[in-house]
Design a protein around this motif. Structure first.
Motif, PDB file in Angstrom:
ATOM      1  N   UNK A   1      -4.676  -1.566 -57.687  1.00  0.00           N
ATOM      2  CA  UNK A   1      -3.637  -0.579 -57.982  1.00  0.00           C
ATOM      3  C   UNK A   1      -3.735  -0.165 -59.445  1.00  0.00           C
ATOM      4  N   UNK A   2      -3.176   1.002 -59.746  1.00  0.00           N
ATOM      5  CA  UNK A   2      -3.201   1.497 -61.123  1.00  0.00           C
ATOM      6  C   UNK A   2      -2.462   0.544 -62.055  1.00  0.00           C
ATOM      7  N   UNK A   3      -1.341   0.019 -61.599  1.00  0.00           N
ATOM      8  CA  UNK A   3      -0.534  -0.845 -62.454  1.00  0.00           C
ATOM      9  C   UNK A   3      -1.237  -2.172 -62.738  1.00  0.00           C
ATOM     10  N   UNK A   4      -1.979  -2.696 -61.783  1.00  0.00           N
ATOM     11  CA  UNK A   4      -2.636  -3.991 -61.961  1.00  0.00           C
ATOM     12  C   UNK A   4      -3.979  -3.881 -62.666  1.00  0.00           C
ATOM     13  N   UNK A   5      -4.582  -2.709 -62.640  1.00  0.00           N
ATOM     14  CA  UNK A   5      -5.946  -2.568 -63.109  1.00  0.00           C
ATOM     15  C   UNK A   5      -6.069  -2.133 -64.554  1.00  0.00           C
TER      16      UNK A   5
END
Length: 747
Positions: free
Chosen positions: A169-173
């Motif tokens: 995900x964008x938030x995790x990456x």
């Protein structure tokens, strides 16, 4: 937001501006520099030389200072990670050219997952990698940073890199930055940052294809402009390139960041601007959202708007893109990390095992006459050469220990000599450096020759020193024992081994002791004498911190090498260009005294076992312009031990309406088989993968006959089949297939 606050979102501040000489945060300086907010924090950990816990702590402090500003908008901390996080204690993996030699996108993703965990632990959310430049001029020092000469292989490895780094995900990456946009590797004279002159068809089909694939299939979140000009227009001020093409045609919706100082270079290097303010306007209007590594020009944007030199709407759009990414990354909710746990992500057993595995898979066996390798029942070894016992010599130019060649940087790396002593603890081992990587001194030759004379086998480790080098040429460079001749700013006019290394190998060869040459270098060297005279040659590239272990595993047979070359090796610098997919009138014409064939071809790689290809067939004789066809081959390990091979699928347009490459890679699969085992590999090839640009520059599937070829390399084709494409069709971007689907199953 005020104009000043919006402009600040497009700027950056680096560690040198924020930290004092002791590496502590200068709070007064930080509060002044961040008073209106900031877009990016530049390399707090890497440039600041801060260990993980300190890097996380300082980043948290900076985010806290930003929280106290009027708007409280956090920053995007970015770092470099071409071969792993480029900072203290970061795991250093093989350089990109080595990873490409693995032909293993899944391994590439694993490597970047580990890198993602380390960078996330220190609060980083954005990375200035990978490099998607297609390497066609081997003089260029940055060849080692690339995934090789073929746009399909580059695209496959880069897309896997992006997928691993950006995560689920964008938030995790960690946001991946595709660079250098575009065609940075096609510079005049192989010089870094020099002008590029390519036709629109070559630009699109060779240099832009990897970007389009990584944006479309992997959702890359950032792009970095290149330094050079294309046909006179600097990339940093090229609105057609950065806006019309990148955002319009390729559908990119992320942020464009400047290569370091490239906005300033519009004035200082290209001479197309008279002031920092004019440079800022040119770059922002072209499509560069963020100026890196510091805010040298974009601070003048409010004044430019006040003077009527640009529209405030342009500033608003860029600021909106930067702010949108901050929200999407979760920074606005909480920009801090647990500093106390940051070190837990580093120096793990899993990371060590992974970098060792990556090193092994990246190694290419170029020659093995009379099965000299693997070594067996050897009572004595001579280990010789400047690359045998120096950990920094295992690293690429964007590894932390190698990035600053003049700095004292501690590193934990296993050298080949270390690993050989571990593997052969009952063997008598004599070590002699023999010579340095560069420089003219030969006073170490006698000791090396004596060691070789008394040994059963000589292992010679040679290559080029890799680093980032922006120093001016000096007459004394010829005497420099450790001159970088590979890496950024290290462009050459001679592809031979630097210094007196070839002379050392010649003297070692004259002893009559069987000689194994291991090339530890990011540069594909012209080693014609070595290829002809030396019985065993291994290309280890720049294999990272466990490179010595990987090399020893291969030499002693604990691992059967399966890497294949991602770039063709030239016999001499005068052969350039030598890439396999030239057009016929280039590929088939010879020079006086020198044939057109490379020393080692693209895709070449030997093993300690042998593989045969049989029963190559295509599922249909005809293919519609909107259809697909399956090409299948049986691969059998006919040797006496387990091993891996890279099965390569090429396509050749038999009667095209324009000059086309003699063949193009359209699929590959690395497969591992036990001795005697066989398997069936199927490639599902979509018609759009055969498309090329028509005279009006429309990407079109063209009617006609195409030959599909399966082979061990571009020069070692095992079987061919033909398929006829019925009809032509212009390919919409949303209808393009970039990669061949493969299926591996037992026969």
């Amino acid at each position: 937001m005020t104009r000043e606050e919006k402009a600040a979102q497009l700027g950056s501040v680096n560690a040198d501006q924020l930290l004092n000489e002791d590496g502590e945060l200068d709070r007064d300086a930080a509060e002044e520099l961040l008073s209106n907010g900031i877009g990016h924090l530049t390399r707090i950990g890497g440039e600041g030389s801060l260990p993980p816990t300190e890097a996380a702590r300082v980043t948290n402090e900076l985010q806290a200072i930003l929280d106290e500003t009027r708007l409280g908008v956090p920053a995007i901390p970015h770092e470099e990670c071409l071969s792993g996080y480029m900072g203290p204690e970061g795991t250093t993996f093989p350089q990109s050219i080595g990873m490409a030699s693995s032909w293993d996108p899944d391994l590439m993703s694993e490597v970047m997952e580990q890198t993602r965990s380390e960078m996330a632990a220190i609060g980083t959310v954005h990375a200035l990698s990978p490099v998607l430049d297609v390497a066609r001029d081997l003089r260029w020092g940055r060849v080692e940073e690339t995934f090789g000469e073929d746009p399909y292989l580059v695209a496959a490895m880069a897309s896997a890199y992006v997928a691993g780094l950006q995560g689920p995900s964008i938030e995790e990456g960690i946001s991946a930055t595709l660079k250098h946009f575009a065609a940075h590797s096609a510079s005049e004279g192989g010089k870094n940052r020099a002008s590029v002159n390519v036709g629109p068809r070559e630009l699109r089909e060779t240099h832009l294809f990897p970007y389009e694939a990584a944006i479309t299939t992997a959702g890359a979140e950032s792009v970095m402009n290149a330094y050079h000009d294309i046909d006179g227009i600097p990339c940093a001020s090229n609105e057609w390139l950065l806006t019309d093409l990148l955002r319009g045609e390729l559908g990119f919706d992320g942020t464009v960041v400047s290569d370091y100082y490239s906005v300033d270079f519009l004035k200082e290097e290209h001479g197309v601007s008279d002031s920092d303010r004019e440079s800022a306007v040119m770059a922002l209007e072209a499509g560069i959202d963020v100026e890196l590594p510091t805010t040298d020009c974009y601070e003048h944007l409010p004044e430019a708007i006040e003077n009527g030199e640009m529209s405030e709407a342009t500033l608003d759009e860029a600021a909106r893109r930067v702010l949108r990414m901050k929200f999407r990354k979760g920074l606005v909710d909480d920009p801090t990390v647990g500093a106390g746990a940051a070190a837990d992500a580093f120096n793990t057993e899993a990371a060590t095992e992974l970098t060792e595995r990556a090193a092994r898979e990246s190694i290419v066996l170029l020659k093995n006459e009379d099965d000299l390798l693997p070594l067996d029942d050897t009572d004595s070894l001579a280990v010789v050469g400047p690359k045998a016992d120096d950990g920094q010599e295992m690293m690429g130019d964007y590894a932390y220990p190698a990035h600053y060649p003049e700095a004292e940087v501690s590193l934990d790396a296993t050298t080949p000599l270390d690993a050989i002593r571990t593997h052969a603890d009952d063997t008598e081992i004599a070590y002699e450096e023999g010579c340095t990587t560069s420089g003219p001194r030969t006073d170490g030759f006698d000791g090396a020759v004596d060691a070789a004379t008394d040994a059963d086998v000589t292992l010679a480790f040679v290559g080029a020193r890799s680093a980032v080098d922006f120093s001016d040429p000096d007459a004394e460079d010829v005497n420099n024992p450790a001159l970088p001749t590979s890496g950024e700013g290290s462009d050459v006019i001679d592809l031979g081994l630097p210094g007196v290394q070839t002379e050392l190998l010649e003297q070692l060869h004259e002893t009559g002791t069987p000689l194994v040459v291991v090339v530890v270098s990011g540069k594909p060297h012209s080693i014609e004498w070595v290829a002809e005279e030396v019985p065993a040659v291994v290309q280890a590239w720049l294999p990272g911190e466990e490179g010595g272990t990987g090399i020893a595993d291969v030499l002693f047979g604990e691992y059967n090498p399966g890497g294949h070359l991602p770039v063709s090796f030239a016999r001499s610098v005068g052969q350039i260009p030598i890439h396999y997919n030239r057009r016929p009138n280039s590929a088939n014409k010879d020079h006086v005294y020198t044939e057109s064939k490379p020393l080692y071809p693209f895709g070449h790689g030997l093993s300690y076992t042998e593989f045969e290809y049989d029963d190559f067939e295509v599922s249909a004789d005809t293919l519609s312009a909107s259809g697909s066809v399956t090409a299948s081959v049986t691969v059998t390990n006919v040797g006496g031990r387990a091993g891996s091979d890279v099965v390569q699928l090429y396509a050749h347009a038999e009667s095209p309406d324009q000059a086309r490459p003699v063949q193009e890679l359209v699929g590959f699969e690395r497969v591992s088989l036990d001795a005697g085992e066989e398997t069936r590999i199927s490639f599902e090839l979509d018609a759009t993968q055969l498309a090329y640009h028509d005279p009006d520059m429309n990407l079109t599937v063209h009617e006609g006959s195409y030959e599909l070829r399966v082979g061990h390399s571009a020069s070692d084709i095992a079987a061919t089949e033909s398929v006829d494409v019925n009809g032509s069709k212009v390919v919409p971007r949303t209808g393009r297939t970039y990669f061949t689907e493969t299926e591996v199953g037992n026969t």
